[in-house]
Design a protein around this motif. Structure first.
Motif, PDB file in Angstrom:
ATOM      1  N   MET A  45       0.858  -1.373  -0.056  1.00 38.38           N
ATOM      2  CA  MET A  45      -0.067  -0.172   0.079  1.00 38.38           C
ATOM      3  C   MET A  45       0.943   1.505  -0.025  1.00 38.38           C
ATOM      4  SD  MET A  45      -3.329   0.607   2.296  1.00 38.38           S
ATOM      5  CE  MET A  45      -3.208   1.631   3.545  1.00 38.38           C
ATOM      6  N   SER A  46       0.464   2.110  -0.807  1.00 34.95           N
ATOM      7  CA  SER A  46       1.217   3.610  -0.764  1.00 34.95           C
ATOM      8  C   SER A  46       0.359   4.416  -0.245  1.00 34.95           C
ATOM      9  CB  SER A  46       1.721   3.872  -2.299  1.00 34.95           C
ATOM     10  OG  SER A  46       0.485   4.179  -2.971  1.00 34.95           O
ATOM     11  N   ASP A  47       0.833   5.563  -0.465  1.00 34.99           N
ATOM     12  CA  ASP A  47      -0.112   6.924   0.164  1.00 34.99           C
ATOM     13  C   ASP A  47      -1.192   6.977  -0.593  1.00 34.99           C
ATOM     14  OD1 ASP A  47       1.375   7.903  -1.879  1.00 34.99           O
ATOM     15  OD2 ASP A  47       1.718   9.759  -0.436  1.00 34.99           O
ATOM     16  N   SER A  48      -1.533   6.526  -1.979  1.00 35.84           N
ATOM     17  CA  SER A  48      -2.458   6.955  -2.605  1.00 35.84           C
ATOM     18  C   SER A  48      -3.072   5.671  -3.595  1.00 35.84           C
ATOM     19  CB  SER A  48      -2.119   7.956  -3.891  1.00 35.84           C
ATOM     20  OG  SER A  48      -1.279   7.601  -4.750  1.00 35.84           O
ATOM     21  N   ALA A  49      -2.436   4.544  -3.314  1.00 36.58           N
ATOM     22  CA  ALA A  49      -2.786   3.181  -3.958  1.00 36.58           C
ATOM     23  C   ALA A  49      -2.780   2.036  -3.154  1.00 36.58           C
ATOM     24  CB  ALA A  49      -2.081   2.999  -5.167  1.00 36.58           C
ATOM     25  N   ILE A  50      -3.430   1.073  -3.434  1.00 37.72           N
ATOM     26  CA  ILE A  50      -3.585  -0.312  -2.654  1.00 37.72           C
ATOM     27  C   ILE A  50      -3.291  -1.222  -3.620  1.00 37.72           C
ATOM     28  CG2 ILE A  50      -4.926  -1.660  -1.238  1.00 37.72           C
ATOM     29  CD1 ILE A  50      -6.637   0.701  -0.498  1.00 37.72           C
ATOM     30  N   THR A  51      -2.375  -2.155  -3.514  1.00 36.63           N
ATOM     31  CA  THR A  51      -2.253  -3.457  -4.426  1.00 36.63           C
ATOM     32  C   THR A  51      -2.260  -4.621  -3.513  1.00 36.63           C
ATOM     33  OG1 THR A  51      -0.945  -1.753  -5.985  1.00 36.63           O
ATOM     34  CG2 THR A  51      -0.821  -4.233  -6.170  1.00 36.63           C
ATOM     35  N   TYR A  52      -2.958  -5.591  -4.110  1.00 35.82           N
ATOM     36  CA  TYR A  52      -2.952  -6.932  -3.702  1.00 35.82           C
ATOM     37  C   TYR A  52      -2.608  -8.016  -4.824  1.00 35.82           C
ATOM     38  CZ  TYR A  52      -4.724  -4.859   0.770  1.00 35.82           C
ATOM     39  OH  TYR A  52      -4.744  -4.326   1.740  1.00 35.82           O
ATOM     40  N   THR A  53      -1.785  -8.884  -4.623  1.00 36.00           N
ATOM     41  CA  THR A  53      -1.772 -10.123  -5.526  1.00 36.00           C
ATOM     42  C   THR A  53      -1.931 -11.287  -4.844  1.00 36.00           C
ATOM     43  OG1 THR A  53      -0.018  -8.905  -6.726  1.00 36.00           O
ATOM     44  CG2 THR A  53      -0.056 -11.240  -7.076  1.00 36.00           C
ATOM     45  N   LEU A  54      -2.687 -12.066  -5.328  1.00 38.56           N
ATOM     46  CA  LEU A  54      -3.167 -13.289  -4.864  1.00 38.56           C
ATOM     47  C   LEU A  54      -3.231 -14.474  -5.677  1.00 38.56           C
ATOM     48  CD1 LEU A  54      -6.834 -13.442  -3.726  1.00 38.56           C
ATOM     49  CD2 LEU A  54      -5.893 -11.356  -4.225  1.00 38.56           C
ATOM     50  N   TYR A  55      -3.004 -15.685  -5.275  1.00 39.87           N
ATOM     51  CA  TYR A  55      -3.079 -16.791  -6.177  1.00 39.87           C
ATOM     52  C   TYR A  55      -4.225 -17.418  -5.698  1.00 39.87           C
ATOM     53  CZ  TYR A  55       1.606 -15.469  -7.632  1.00 39.87           C
ATOM     54  OH  TYR A  55       2.664 -14.680  -8.050  1.00 39.87           O
ATOM     55  N   ILE A  56      -4.995 -18.106  -6.773  1.00 36.38           N
ATOM     56  CA  ILE A  56      -6.512 -18.718  -6.370  1.00 36.38           C
ATOM     57  C   ILE A  56      -6.264 -19.953  -7.227  1.00 36.38           C
ATOM     58  CG2 ILE A  56      -8.805 -18.371  -6.945  1.00 36.38           C
ATOM     59  CD1 ILE A  56      -8.235 -15.367  -6.809  1.00 36.38           C
ATOM     60  N   GLN A  57      -6.588 -21.038  -6.710  1.00 36.21           N
ATOM     61  CA  GLN A  57      -6.700 -22.329  -7.457  1.00 36.21           C
ATOM     62  C   GLN A  57      -7.915 -22.549  -8.201  1.00 36.21           C
ATOM     63  OE1 GLN A  57      -5.950 -25.637  -4.864  1.00 36.21           O
ATOM     64  NE2 GLN A  57      -6.191 -26.939  -6.539  1.00 36.21           N
ATOM     65  N   ALA A  58      -8.044 -21.801  -9.340  1.00 38.38           N
ATOM     66  CA  ALA A  58      -9.094 -21.896 -10.134  1.00 38.38           C
ATOM     67  C   ALA A  58      -8.536 -21.109 -11.510  1.00 38.38           C
ATOM     68  CB  ALA A  58     -10.209 -20.644  -9.617  1.00 38.38           C
ATOM     69  N   ASP A  59      -9.105 -21.497 -12.600  1.00 39.34           N
ATOM     70  CA  ASP A  59      -8.786 -21.003 -13.766  1.00 39.34           C
ATOM     71  C   ASP A  59      -9.186 -19.482 -14.251  1.00 39.34           C
ATOM     72  OD1 ASP A  59     -11.307 -20.909 -15.107  1.00 39.34           O
ATOM     73  OD2 ASP A  59     -11.040 -23.226 -15.552  1.00 39.34           O
ATOM     74  N   PRO A  60      -8.612 -18.529 -14.923  1.00 40.07           N
ATOM     75  CA  PRO A  60      -8.992 -17.380 -15.127  1.00 40.07           C
ATOM     76  C   PRO A  60     -10.338 -17.217 -15.424  1.00 40.07           C
ATOM     77  CG  PRO A  60      -6.791 -17.712 -16.145  1.00 40.07           C
ATOM     78  CD  PRO A  60      -7.341 -18.982 -15.763  1.00 40.07           C
ATOM     79  N   SER A  61     -11.069 -17.966 -16.094  1.00 37.60           N
ATOM     80  CA  SER A  61     -12.703 -17.711 -16.357  1.00 37.60           C
ATOM     81  C   SER A  61     -13.240 -17.867 -15.157  1.00 37.60           C
ATOM     82  CB  SER A  61     -12.742 -18.780 -17.644  1.00 37.60           C
ATOM     83  OG  SER A  61     -12.568 -20.095 -17.206  1.00 37.60           O
ATOM     84  N   GLU A 111      -6.604   2.735  -7.067  1.00 37.91           N
ATOM     85  CA  GLU A 111      -5.566   3.922  -7.095  1.00 37.91           C
ATOM     86  C   GLU A 111      -6.384   5.089  -7.059  1.00 37.91           C
ATOM     87  OE1 GLU A 111      -2.880   3.515 -10.697  1.00 37.91           O
ATOM     88  OE2 GLU A 111      -4.514   2.308 -11.194  1.00 37.91           O
ATOM     89  N   GLY A 112      -5.478   6.354  -6.975  1.00 38.35           N
ATOM     90  CA  GLY A 112      -6.242   7.710  -6.978  1.00 38.35           C
ATOM     91  C   GLY A 112      -6.680   8.157  -5.767  1.00 38.35           C
ATOM     92  N   PHE A 113      -6.234   7.542  -4.698  1.00 32.77           N
ATOM     93  CA  PHE A 113      -6.730   8.010  -3.387  1.00 32.77           C
ATOM     94  C   PHE A 113      -6.147   9.226  -2.918  1.00 32.77           C
ATOM     95  CE2 PHE A 113      -7.122   3.407  -2.845  1.00 32.77           C
ATOM     96  CZ  PHE A 113      -8.656   3.287  -2.209  1.00 32.77           C
ATOM     97  N   GLU A 114      -6.664  10.218  -2.151  1.00 28.39           N
ATOM     98  CA  GLU A 114      -6.216  11.256  -1.644  1.00 28.39           C
ATOM     99  C   GLU A 114      -5.167  10.679  -0.406  1.00 28.39           C
ATOM    100  OE1 GLU A 114      -8.984  13.901   0.960  1.00 28.39           O
ATOM    101  OE2 GLU A 114      -8.772  14.990  -0.680  1.00 28.39           O
ATOM    102  N   PRO A 115      -3.806  11.156  -0.712  1.00 27.69           N
ATOM    103  CA  PRO A 115      -3.007  10.566   0.188  1.00 27.69           C
ATOM    104  C   PRO A 115      -3.343  10.827   1.811  1.00 27.69           C
ATOM    105  CG  PRO A 115      -1.726  11.653  -1.284  1.00 27.69           C
ATOM    106  CD  PRO A 115      -3.224  12.058  -1.507  1.00 27.69           C
ATOM    107  N   ASP A 116      -3.267   9.775   2.657  1.00 31.34           N
ATOM    108  CA  ASP A 116      -3.766   9.685   4.125  1.00 31.34           C
ATOM    109  C   ASP A 116      -4.854  10.076   4.178  1.00 31.34           C
ATOM    110  OD1 ASP A 116      -1.065   8.931   4.794  1.00 31.34           O
ATOM    111  OD2 ASP A 116      -0.492  11.000   4.438  1.00 31.34           O
ATOM    112  N   GLY A 117      -6.079   9.840   3.273  1.00 33.97           N
ATOM    113  CA  GLY A 117      -7.358  10.163   3.443  1.00 33.97           C
ATOM    114  C   GLY A 117      -8.146   8.963   3.952  1.00 33.97           C
ATOM    115  N   THR A 118      -9.133   9.478   4.314  1.00 30.89           N
ATOM    116  CA  THR A 118     -10.128   8.502   5.204  1.00 30.89           C
ATOM    117  C   THR A 118     -10.386   7.236   4.255  1.00 30.89           C
ATOM    118  OG1 THR A 118     -11.139  10.248   6.632  1.00 30.89           O
ATOM    119  CG2 THR A 118     -12.391   8.168   6.308  1.00 30.89           C
ATOM    120  N   LEU A 119     -10.708   7.424   3.085  1.00 29.24           N
ATOM    121  CA  LEU A 119     -11.258   6.662   2.125  1.00 29.24           C
ATOM    122  C   LEU A 119     -10.329   5.282   1.995  1.00 29.24           C
ATOM    123  CD1 LEU A 119     -13.145   5.122   0.297  1.00 29.24           C
ATOM    124  CD2 LEU A 119     -12.497   6.641  -1.569  1.00 29.24           C
TER     125      LEU A 119
END
Length: 166
Positions: free
Chosen positions: A1-17, A124-132
């Motif tokens: 997480m940065s001050d204006s974006a959240i990024t998560y990567t996860l692996y799921i036992q399922a095909d992309p569809s 992304e696109g958050f106000e840095p350190d904002g409530t959202l």
């Protein structure tokens, strides 16, 4: 997480569809997220959010990118009084959220072998350190985990009090 974006990567036992279906099919999103999206998923199309009986519509709430089984992007939702009442958010907090800049969510789905998908969620696109960003930073791990659990076991995570998602 940065001050204006959240990024998560996860692996799921399922095909992309199957991951795609879980992101776009209202029957799936209601099970792990407690809401549904009403849209045709065409780029530029409006998205209505339907959560706990409240419908949230706005001309700026749209699909930004759509490549089935690979990429989905949309603007984050509009904070209306009806939405706030449905989810138990007070007017002061709702007004603060409504003043924040509109954000964007992007999902990238990549196959990994035959039965595994890598899902990267970027908000992304958050106000840095904002409530959202603080609220979303707490919500996304649970939401992503519930999606993964649903696809791998057939049942989403229960609510913190042990009840099924609403």
């Amino acid at each position: 997480m940065s001050d204006s974006a959240i990024t998560y990567t996860l692996y799921i036992q399922a095909d992309p569809s199957r991951v795609w279906q879980a992101l776009t099919d209202p029957a799936f999103t209601r099970r792990y997220w407690g809401l549904s999206f009403e849209t045709d998923w065409a780029v530029g199309s409006a998205m209505d959010w339907v959560e706990r009986g409240a419908r949230t519509s706005d001309p700026a709430q749209v699909v930004l990118g759509c490549v089935p089984d690979r990429l989905l992007s949309y603007t984050w939702h509009t904070f209306t009084p009806q939405w706030a009442a449905a989810v138990g958010i007070g007017e002061e907090l709702r007004a603060e959220l409504a003043r924040a800049p509109r954000t964007k969510v992007t999902y990238e789905i990549e196959p990994v072998g035959d039965v595994l998908a890598r899902l990267t969620v970027r908000h992304e696109g958050f106000e840095p350190d904002g409530t959202l960003i603080g609220m979303c930073g707490q919500a996304w791990p649970r939401l992503a985990s519930s999606l993964k659990t649903l696809l791998e076991t057939g049942a989403p995570l229960p609510e913190p009090d042990g009840t099924p998602p609403s």
